[in-house]
Structures are given as structure tokens and as C-alpha cells.
Enzyme design. Structure first.
Site, PDB file in Angstrom:
ATOM      1  N   ASN A  84      14.647 -41.675 -10.544  1.00 17.99           N
ATOM      2  CA  ASN A  84      14.397 -40.256 -10.492  1.00 17.99           C
ATOM      3  C   ASN A  84      13.718 -39.973 -11.544  1.00 17.99           C
ATOM      4  OD1 ASN A  84      14.890 -37.713  -9.205  1.00 17.99           O
ATOM      5  ND2 ASN A  84      16.219 -37.234 -11.094  1.00 17.99           N
ATOM      6  N   LYS A  85      13.250 -38.601 -12.071  1.00 17.57           N
ATOM      7  CA  LYS A  85      12.312 -38.340 -12.951  1.00 17.57           C
ATOM      8  C   LYS A  85      12.984 -38.898 -14.250  1.00 17.57           C
ATOM      9  CE  LYS A  85       9.411 -36.205 -13.145  1.00 17.57           C
ATOM     10  NZ  LYS A  85       8.301 -36.963 -13.070  1.00 17.57           N
ATOM     11  N   ASP A 145      14.125 -40.252  -6.352  1.00 20.28           N
ATOM     12  CA  ASP A 145      12.734 -40.337  -5.605  1.00 20.28           C
ATOM     13  C   ASP A 145      13.033 -41.631  -4.969  1.00 20.28           C
ATOM     14  OD1 ASP A 145      11.928 -38.364  -7.692  1.00 20.28           O
ATOM     15  OD2 ASP A 145      10.172 -38.939  -6.654  1.00 20.28           O
ATOM     16  N   ARG A 185       4.869 -31.287  -5.607  1.00 19.81           N
ATOM     17  CA  ARG A 185       5.433 -32.760  -6.082  1.00 19.81           C
ATOM     18  C   ARG A 185       7.052 -32.660  -5.589  1.00 19.81           C
ATOM     19  NH1 ARG A 185       8.994 -29.693  -8.078  1.00 19.81           N
ATOM     20  NH2 ARG A 185      10.024 -31.541  -8.861  1.00 19.81           N
ATOM     21  N   GLY A 186       7.770 -33.581  -5.787  1.00 13.88           N
ATOM     22  CA  GLY A 186       9.016 -33.565  -5.549  1.00 13.88           C
ATOM     23  C   GLY A 186       9.112 -34.619  -4.223  1.00 13.88           C
ATOM     24  N   GLN A 197       9.106 -29.415 -15.488  1.00 14.66           N
ATOM     25  CA  GLN A 197       9.489 -29.020 -14.111  1.00 14.66           C
ATOM     26  C   GLN A 197      10.893 -28.180 -14.048  1.00 14.66           C
ATOM     27  OE1 GLN A 197       8.406 -32.082 -14.662  1.00 14.66           O
ATOM     28  NE2 GLN A 197       7.793 -33.206 -12.816  1.00 14.66           N
TER      29      GLN A 197
HETATM   30  O1  MRU Z   1       7.221 -35.980 -10.827  1.00 12.79           O
HETATM   31  P1  MRU Z   1       7.957 -35.192  -9.912  1.00 12.79           P
HETATM   32  O2  MRU Z   1       8.186 -33.864 -10.445  1.00 12.79           O
HETATM   33  O3  MRU Z   1       7.422 -35.317  -8.249  1.00 12.79           O
HETATM   34  O4  MRU Z   1       9.507 -35.675  -9.708  1.00 12.79           O
HETATM   35  C1  MRU Z   1      10.350 -34.941  -8.739  1.00 12.79           C
HETATM   36  C2  MRU Z   1      11.700 -35.645  -9.126  1.00 12.79           C
HETATM   37  O5  MRU Z   1      11.997 -36.367  -9.919  1.00 12.79           O
HETATM   38  C3  MRU Z   1      12.989 -35.072  -8.420  1.00 12.79           C
HETATM   39  O6  MRU Z   1      14.066 -34.936  -9.142  1.00 12.79           O
HETATM   40  C4  MRU Z   1      12.946 -35.864  -6.815  1.00 12.79           C
HETATM   41  O7  MRU Z   1      11.846 -35.742  -6.356  1.00 12.79           O
HETATM   42  C5  MRU Z   1      14.179 -35.601  -6.452  1.00 12.79           C
HETATM   43  S1  MRU Z   1      14.543 -34.267  -5.359  1.00 12.79           S
HETATM   44  C6  MRU Z   1      13.319 -33.326  -5.131  1.00 12.79           C
END
Ligand code: MRU
Length: 446
Positions: free
Chosen positions: A324-325, A314, A117-118, A273
Site C-alpha cells: 500500500n502507499k 494496492d 489514482r487509487g 493524497q
Molecule cells: O499512489 P496512489 O495514490 O495511487 O496510492 C493509492 C493507495 O495507496 C491506496 O491506499 C490504495 O490504492 C488502496 S484503496 C484505493
């Protein structure tokens, strides 16, 4: 599962850590590129170099030891012929295990299930997944091959809808196919082009993340007499980005550059996370940090204990609104209330100029199971109604600056982002293709 050997000498390790982070986007990568499957070499080189350097045994005393947890830094994935070995992030920090993917469909599964993920990491993995499927289809007939590729690309694009990096990477690999002609008889040429594009995506990410970090370090003000107190959300380190990291890359680079930092790590409900991955990565890197419940951020800001908020993204759309998250928006509102600078750190591959504002960003909704249970233990009554948006949108007017590999963008964001995207495209157009770099390194015996 193997972990890198310990470096028994903390001084050697410290010098090595600093060198690694200084050189990250430079000769390490070019030297590794002189073999077929350059993304594979790149991943292996960066993971091995970082693994030898970011070893917890070398930082004993700075960070409390965590008994029985896996140690040894790992990048998000590595390759061996025909296999993408993905660190199963669902198991961290308890176990360091790999999930082996041999096709685009298997990579799509890994992305959907958040094994990886990320935003940047899932883009890179998707590109390599397509290259693996390309390789398997060298001998297929053109129509069957086209159907397979289109199906695989759609599977990947839809695995997670919010992170634009995923669609961006898939589109790049498919454009490389189209350049040859998707009904070409030459399956070898198509497979080679897919591989080359996947390699380029990984290579460029490494370079871009290094540039982005340098830009962010120049923009931050570090106090003379105490650590800079940074609050971050979710996980934005190497696990999330393939190599270096966005917000967490900046934090690690500051630390390894000798600047004192202390990190408030949001636990990041519901997938944790922050608690599971960011705390683990910071421990591996020896960066001082403290885990907090998400809901404690306002309290710390009100008491003047947060100097700056650094988050990843994202998707950043044309007017600067940023997905973002989930929980990032809440932090931005709190930061504005307490006059704490709020920085988004993200590569241009996260910028989506085709979407005018945040209202157009698809927000992924995930399963109730993530909310009603924590690591398999139910915490809510059975049948509780649940809403689980995985992301939220922070309006541009709450963002102090967006840091990219093309520099620091401030309001008015529509102008600054468009210029940064144009600069990135210009740089790409004039840079040597990664496949050419790999060939010249091979022919020079590097
Ligand atoms: O749901 P995830 O764990 O994939 O979310 C990730 C994030 O929100 C990160 O902050 C984002 O991808 C930006 S930098 C890697």
C-alpha cells in the site's frame, strides 16, 4: 465545471445521505442500468446521487467551511459518448477540473501521471479506456485491431506496476476479446464485448465495495461514550475507488449510519493524497477529521489517541503481505508496538494469489521531483539525490485482519485469502451478467 445543486434543507440531505449509503450497492445501480453504456449510466447515477447528498452546504457547522475551494462531491470519473471525463486529482482541492480521455492510450497517460489514482479506480478507468479503443476499431482489419489492442493493453498494464487491480481489469477485458477470437472479422461483436466487460467491472466494484463496507462495520467495535478514533493513510474514498471506497468507504458508512467517528488523516507525503484528497472528501461527507503530519502517528498512538488503523491496499499476495502507499508499513509497526488493531480493507480484485509473498511485489519508484518540491515549490537543494518508492509492503504478521467483500479474513491468511477468492469466483459464476441485468431493466422500462 459544474457542481451539483445545493440541498438547502440539512434534514433532507441527511436522510438522503443515509439512504444513498444504504442503497449504494442495490437498486440505484440496477435502475440506472437500463441504457446502452451501463458503466456510463452507473457512474452518472452514483455521482449525481452522491453529489446531491454529500453537499457541504448541508453539513455547515459540523466541518469548518473552506473558502474558495471547490465544493460538491464527485466520483472519480464519468462518461459521455466516446469520452471518459476524469477528475484531475492533481488539481484537488484547489480546482475541480476534468481531463478528457478518448482512448486507452489517453487513459494510460492519465493513470501514469496520477490524474486518476487509487487501485480500484485505475482498474475501472483502464477497462473503460480499452472499451473506448474497441469502439474506435469496429471497422479495423483483424490484424491491425489485434496489434492496437495488445499495444493498448500493455501500455495500461505498465502505467503503474504495483496495483494489481490495473492488470486484473485489463486482463478481464482482453479475455472478453479472446473469447470471441482476437482475429475475428466481427469488430462490432468485439467492441460490444469489451464494453460489456468494462461495464461489469464497474458494476461489480460497486456491489463489492458495499459488501466490504458492511463486513468491516460488523467487525469494528464502536465505543458507547465517544467517537471511534480511526487513523487512515493516503486516499481510499470514491476518488480512489470509482464509487464508494475501501477504508474511507467504511469510515463514511459508519458516519452516515449514525456511528460516531473521528478520523486522523495522515497527510501522506510526498503526493499529499491525505491532505489534498482525503481531507477534501471527508469535508464533503461531513465526517469529523483532523489532518496530521505522517510523522505524528506514533505520538498519537503512544498517547492512546488511536483506536484502530484502517488502510486500503494496492496488492495483497497469497501469504497476506500487503503493498500500500509508502508509510503504511511504518504505521503497522507502530500499531503493533501500541497494540492498536490494524485493518486492511480491499476488494478481492486486489488479491494476487499468484505471488507467494511480498518480496515478489513490484514497487513503483517515482520521480525525484515529487520529493524535492511541494506543489511546485522547491524545498531541497538542487541536485539532491532522491529515492522515492511509492509503496511499501506490510508483512502479514502485522495485520489484524483483511476485510473483503467475502468477509473478514484473519490469520492464517494463505487459507483465508484462498477461500475468499474462491467464494468471490463462485459468486461471480452464479450471478447474472451485468449486460443481462441492463437488458432486463431496459425491457421492463426501468
Ligand atoms: O499512489 P496512489 O495514490 O495511487 O496510492 C493509492 C493507495 O495507496 C491506496 O491506499 C490504495 O490504492 C488502496 S484503496 C484505493
Amino acid at each position: 465545471m459544474t457542481t451539483p445543486d445545493a440541498d438547502p434543507d440539512p434534514e433532507t440531505a441527511d436522510v438522503g445521505r443515509r439512504r444513498f449509503f444504504r442503497q449504494f450497492a442495490g437498486e440505484l445501480i440496477n435502475g440506472a442500468a437500463g441504457v446502452v453504456g451501463a458503466a456510463q449510466a452507473l457512474q452518472r447515477a452514483s455521482a449525481e446521487a452522491a453529489g446531491a447528498i454529500l453537499n457541504p452546504s448541508s453539513v455547515a457547522g459540523q466541518v469548518p467551511a473552506i473558502p474558495d475551494l471547490p465544493t460538491g462531491f464527485r466520483a472519480a470519473f464519468r462518461e459521455s459518448p466516446g469520452v471518459l471525463h476524469i477528475v484531475d486529482q492533481r488539481q484537488l482541492p484547489d480546482r475541480l477540473e476534468e481531463f478528457d480521455a478518448r482512448s486507452a492510450a489517453e487513459v494510460a497517460y492519465a493513470i501514469k501521471e496520477m490524474i486518476i489514482r487509487g487501485a480500484p479506480a485505475i482498474g475501472q478507468a483502464a477497462a473503460i479506456g480499452l472499451a473506448l479503443t474497441g469502439n474506435k476499431n469496429r471497422g479495423a482489419g483483424p490484424y491491425a485491431r489485434r496489434a492496437t489492442f495488445r499495444g493498448a493493453a500493455n501500455l495500461l498494464r505498465n502505467a503503474r506496476p504495483t496495483a494489481i487491480n490495473l492488470r486484473w481489469a485489463v486482463d478481464r477485458v482482453m479475455a472478453a476479446v479472446d473469447e470471441i477470437g482476437d482475429l475475428s472479422e466481427d469488430g462490432d461483436a468485439i467492441a460490444d464485448a469489451m464494453r460489456a466487460e468494462a461495464d461489469a467491472i464497474v458494476h461489480e466494484a460497486t456491489e463489492d465495495h458495499g459488501r466490504m463496507t458492511a463486513a468491516a462495520l460488523a467487525a469494528l467495535t464502536f465505543p458507547d461514550d465517544r467517537p471511534l478514533r480511526v487513523l487512515t493513510h493516503c486516499n481510499t474514498g470514491p476518488l480512489a475507488c470509482g464509487q464508494f471506497g475501501t477504508a474511507l468507504g467504511v469510515i463514511q458508512a459508519a458516519h452516515h449510519g449514525g456511528r460516531a467517528v473521528h478520523v486522523w488523516v495522515d497527510e501522506t507525503r510526498p503526493n499529499l493524497q491525505g491532505a489534498r484528497l482525503t481531507a477534501w472528501e471527508l469535508a464533503q461527507a461531513g465526517v469529523p477529521h483532523t489532518l496530521i503530519p505522517d510523522v505524528a502517528a506514533g505520538h498519537l498512538m503512544a498517547r492512546g489517541e488511536v483506536d484502530v488503523v484502517l488502510v486500503g491496499a494496492d496488492r495483497i499476495v497469497a501469504n497476506g503481505d500487503t503493498a500500500n502507499k509508502v508509510g503504511t508499513y511504518t504505521l503497522a509497526v507502530l500499531a503493533a508496538r501500541h497494540e492498536v488493531p490494524f485493518y486492511v480493507v480491499a476488494p478481492i480484485s486486489t488479491v494476487d494469489l499468484a505471488t507467494p509473498d511480498g518480496g515478489g511485489i513490484p514497487i513503483e519508484e517515482r520521480s525525484a521531483a515529487e520529493v524535492v518540491a511541494v506543489r511546485g515549490v522547491r524545498i531541497a537543494p538542487p541536485d539532491t539525490d532522491v529515492r522515492n518508492p511509492a509503496f511499501d509492503v506490510t508483512p502479514a504478521d502485522l495485520i489484524t485482519a483483511i476485510v473483503t467483500e467475502e468477509g473478514v479474513v484473519t490469520a492464517p491468511f494463505p487459507v483465508g485469502l484462498a477461500e475468499a477468492v474462491a467464494r468471490r469466483e463462485g459468486r461471480r459464476a452464479t450471478s447474472p451478467r451485468f449486460s443481462d441485468l441492463a437488458i432486463s431493466a431496459a425491457s421492463s422500462g426501468a
